[in-house]
Design a protein around this motif. Structure first.
Motif, PDB file in Angstrom:
ATOM      1  N   GLU A 256       5.435  77.230 -36.039  1.00 31.78           N
ATOM      2  CA  GLU A 256       6.529  76.800 -36.558  1.00 31.78           C
ATOM      3  C   GLU A 256       5.514  74.997 -36.061  1.00 31.78           C
ATOM      4  OE1 GLU A 256      11.208  76.103 -34.539  1.00 31.78           O
ATOM      5  OE2 GLU A 256       9.521  77.570 -33.968  1.00 31.78           O
ATOM      6  N   ASN A 257       6.465  74.003 -36.877  1.00 32.39           N
ATOM      7  CA  ASN A 257       6.493  73.210 -36.802  1.00 32.39           C
ATOM      8  C   ASN A 257       7.113  72.093 -35.623  1.00 32.39           C
ATOM      9  OD1 ASN A 257       7.689  71.757 -38.901  1.00 32.39           O
ATOM     10  ND2 ASN A 257       6.319  71.596 -40.263  1.00 32.39           N
ATOM     11  N   GLU A 258       6.714  70.507 -35.680  1.00 31.73           N
ATOM     12  CA  GLU A 258       8.097  69.957 -34.562  1.00 31.73           C
ATOM     13  C   GLU A 258       9.429  69.940 -35.525  1.00 31.73           C
ATOM     14  OE1 GLU A 258       4.860  67.429 -34.574  1.00 31.73           O
ATOM     15  OE2 GLU A 258       4.981  67.597 -32.624  1.00 31.73           O
ATOM     16  N   ALA A 259       8.978  70.158 -36.909  1.00 34.09           N
ATOM     17  CA  ALA A 259      10.393  70.269 -37.978  1.00 34.09           C
ATOM     18  C   ALA A 259      11.031  71.118 -37.870  1.00 34.09           C
ATOM     19  CB  ALA A 259       9.783  69.211 -39.080  1.00 34.09           C
TER      20      ALA A 259
ATOM     21  N   GLU B 118      -0.766  75.480 -28.693  1.00 33.72           N
ATOM     22  CA  GLU B 118      -0.683  74.671 -30.304  1.00 33.72           C
ATOM     23  C   GLU B 118      -1.834  74.590 -31.095  1.00 33.72           C
ATOM     24  OE1 GLU B 118       0.413  70.714 -29.517  1.00 33.72           O
ATOM     25  OE2 GLU B 118       2.224  71.283 -27.648  1.00 33.72           O
TER      26      GLU B 118
ATOM     27  N   GLU C 129      -3.803  71.866 -34.014  1.00 34.13           N
ATOM     28  CA  GLU C 129      -3.570  70.833 -34.355  1.00 34.13           C
ATOM     29  C   GLU C 129      -4.433  71.213 -35.951  1.00 34.13           C
ATOM     30  OE1 GLU C 129      -4.129  67.262 -32.356  1.00 34.13           O
ATOM     31  OE2 GLU C 129      -2.623  67.716 -31.673  1.00 34.13           O
TER      32      GLU C 129
ATOM     33  N   LYS D 198      -1.631  66.895 -38.119  1.00 34.93           N
ATOM     34  CA  LYS D 198      -0.222  68.540 -38.019  1.00 34.93           C
ATOM     35  C   LYS D 198      -0.006  68.756 -36.822  1.00 34.93           C
ATOM     36  CE  LYS D 198       1.927  67.123 -42.229  1.00 34.93           C
ATOM     37  NZ  LYS D 198       2.604  65.900 -42.141  1.00 34.93           N
ATOM     38  N   THR D 199       0.889  69.076 -36.045  1.00 29.78           N
ATOM     39  CA  THR D 199       0.668  70.387 -34.592  1.00 29.78           C
ATOM     40  C   THR D 199       2.079  71.617 -34.991  1.00 29.78           C
ATOM     41  OG1 THR D 199       0.347  68.626 -33.883  1.00 29.78           O
ATOM     42  CG2 THR D 199       1.531  70.685 -32.888  1.00 29.78           C
ATOM     43  N   TRP D 200       1.859  72.768 -35.493  1.00 33.79           N
ATOM     44  CA  TRP D 200       1.822  74.068 -35.397  1.00 33.79           C
ATOM     45  C   TRP D 200       2.233  74.382 -34.162  1.00 33.79           C
ATOM     46  CZ3 TRP D 200       4.376  75.200 -39.758  1.00 33.79           C
ATOM     47  CH2 TRP D 200       4.281  74.654 -40.865  1.00 33.79           C
ATOM     48  N   PHE D 201       3.041  75.384 -33.601  1.00 35.00           N
ATOM     49  CA  PHE D 201       3.076  76.324 -32.179  1.00 35.00           C
ATOM     50  C   PHE D 201       2.938  77.970 -32.971  1.00 35.00           C
ATOM     51  CE2 PHE D 201       5.674  72.116 -32.211  1.00 35.00           C
ATOM     52  CZ  PHE D 201       5.242  71.457 -30.995  1.00 35.00           C
TER      53      PHE D 201
END
Length: 163
Positions: free
Chosen positions: A94-97, A137, A139, A147-150
């Motif tokens: 999941e990303n920050e958005a 995370e 990157e 882009k950063t993804w969790f």
């Protein structure tokens, strides 16, 4: 250079394709070519030319698969992989958005049109995810920037776990 890694399931699909081409499609097309050739003038025989073209396409794919299967290294799940992202893993990210994706890291030979969730081990996303754990995370450098993804979840195919 493409990697030579493949999951057991991916390897089984390529072997099945090779057997299907060699034992079912090729003999059927060969019969059609022989029938069309028996009609005479091959230069103006559309059936002959068309089926001969299909036969060449099948033969190319058979040769490719035969060589490629010899080069591939099957990677099975091992208990040491549990909880971390490695080859063959399904990863929920999941990303920050809040955009969510589920991806599977596989070999280049396993990326098909009907598996849009499969990504190559050689891709920037897969490289960023490797060795990560849930809540880490990752990157990823993209054409539009970093882009950063969790990582929300990691799992492996049940059929690839040892007995």
């Amino acid at each position: 250079m493409k990697s030579n890694l493949i999951t057991r399931g991916g390897h089984d699909l390529l072997v099945a394709e090779l057997k299907h081409l060699w034992h079912e499609e090729r003999p059927e097309i060969t019969k059609k070519v022989n029938w069309a050739a028996s009609l005479g003038d091959r230069s103006e025989n559309a059936d002959y030319q068309y089926n001969k073209q299909i036969l060449r396409k099948i033969d190319r794919r058979v040769r490719y698969l035969g060589k490629r299967l010899e080069e591939l290294h099957i990677v099975d799940f091992s208990a040491e992989q549990a909880g971390k992202v490695y080859f063959g893993a399904w990863v929920d990210i999941e990303n920050e958005a809040g955009e969510q994706k589920t991806l599977r890291i596989v070999g280049v030979d396993e990326i098909y049109d009907h598996h849009p969730q499969h990504i190559s081990i050689d891709s920037p996303m897969a490289r960023a995810l490797l060795s990560k754990q849930v809540d880490d995370e990752a990157e990823v450098m993209t054409p539009s920037g970093k882009k950063t993804w969790f990582i929300n979840a990691i799992r492996y195919e049940p059929s690839e776990k040892p007995d």
